[in-house]
Design an enzyme around this catalytic site. Structure first.
Site: not given
Ligand code: BV8
Ligand code: ZN
Length: 254
Positions: A76, A107, A124, A135, A156, A194, A219
């Site tokens: 992605r 997005n 998001h 860490c 680490c 959306t 939309n």
């Protein structure tokens, strides 16, 4: 709720609202990036058609199979890296010249910022950022192209994960709160691309409605939200948003 199709003119009601508006918000989802070539989640070609979100976009899935989940994000990330903002992203930037604008996006593709939007709430997270699960060290410079290299590890020894909000994880509190605060005070609030099924982000347009904003949906098809929107424009965001920006300039005699 007034529905319009892709060629419908922008309504006089919306022009009147835009003429007087100070604060205009945009709540966006994967559909605003669809014309940039980034697959949506729930459409026919959506990412979830081929894989289940619970198998990939959650922490347990990552710890169970870090190579699979990491590879999926690398895939992605490559799409996002090769993509660019489209006319919908640019139309939202243009409206910053007319109004106080905020973008609240679900997005993770960073395209609003790359288009030039100055106030973007990333509800998001952002797929271009990574951090160590042990860490917390940031690893934002990871090579995208490494194929089949398996999950990446921090110095680490900890696994490196994408800085996105997975299912079952809290949204970044400050981003969410700021998006809510702006929505509550918005004069016009656009909900663009959306499906309005993912919470708590999908509460935000309702906060705008309760705050008295004029709600406009853009939309390609009706959604859960269509029945509460004052107006719905059905068509591609890359075609409709530039027409809305032009109507806003006309309404404000710019
Ligand atoms: C949480 C990031 C709990 C990673 C994603 C109620 C309250 C709170 C939580 C829940 C709740 N009910 C259910 C839940 C749980 C869950 C949830 O919402 N599940 C849903 C699916 C039922 N929510 C969570 O788990 C959230 N976390 O609540 O934690 C908690 C609480 C306290 C303490 C600890 C924990 C976290 C949710 C975030 C998940 N992360 N992604 C990644 O991207 O890999 S979700 C994913 O869905 C993306 O972020 C995406 O942005 C988001 C929403 O999808 P859309 O953007 O709408 O995309 P979609 O494909 O669905 O739709 C595209 C639309 O565009 C369509 O309508 C299509 O018609 C349209 N379109 C297509 N082309 C175009 C177009 N429109 C215009 N033009 C075009 N060209
Ligand atoms: Zn580490």
């Amino acid at each position: 709720m007034k529905t319009k199709n892709a060629s419908s003119p922008i309504s006089d009601d919306l022009k009147r609202r835009l003429a007087d508006a100070r604060r205009v918000g945009f709540f966006t989802g994967a559909g605003v990036s669809a014309e940039s070539g980034i697959p949506t989640f729930r459409g026919d070609q959506g990412l979830w058609k081929r894989m289940k979100p619970e198998e990939l976009a959650n922490f347990d899935a990552f710890m169970r199979n870090p190579d699979l989940v990491w590879e999926w994000y690398q895939y992605r990330r490559k799409i996002v890296h090769d993509a660019g903002p489209n006319a919908a992203h640019r139309a939202i930037v243009e409206m910053e010249a007319l109004f106080e604008v905020e973008v609240a996006t679900q997005n993770v593709d960073n395209l609003h910022r790359r288009a030039g939007s100055t106030t973007v709430r990333e509800l998001h997270g952002n797929i271009e950022r990574n951090y160590c699960v042990e860490c917390g060290t940031r690893h934002d410079d990871i090579e995208i192209g490494e194929k089949d290299a398996g999950a990446a590890r921090c110095a680490c020894g900890g696994l490196i994960r994408p800085d996105v909000v997975w299912f079952g994880e809290m949204l970044p509190q400050s981003e969410f709160t700021r998006a809510e605060d702006f929505a509550a005070r918005a004069d016009v609030y656009f909900v663009v691309g959306t499906s309005m099924v993912v919470y708590p982000a999908a509460y935000i347009p309702n906060t705008a409605r309760v705050g008295g904003a004029y709600l406009v949906e853009v939309n390609v098809e009706p959604t859960e939200f269509s029945r509460v929107a004052a107006e719905s424009y059905f068509g591609k965001a890359g075609e409709i948003m530039p027409r809305i920006a032009a109507a806003a300039r006309e309404a404000r005699n710019v």
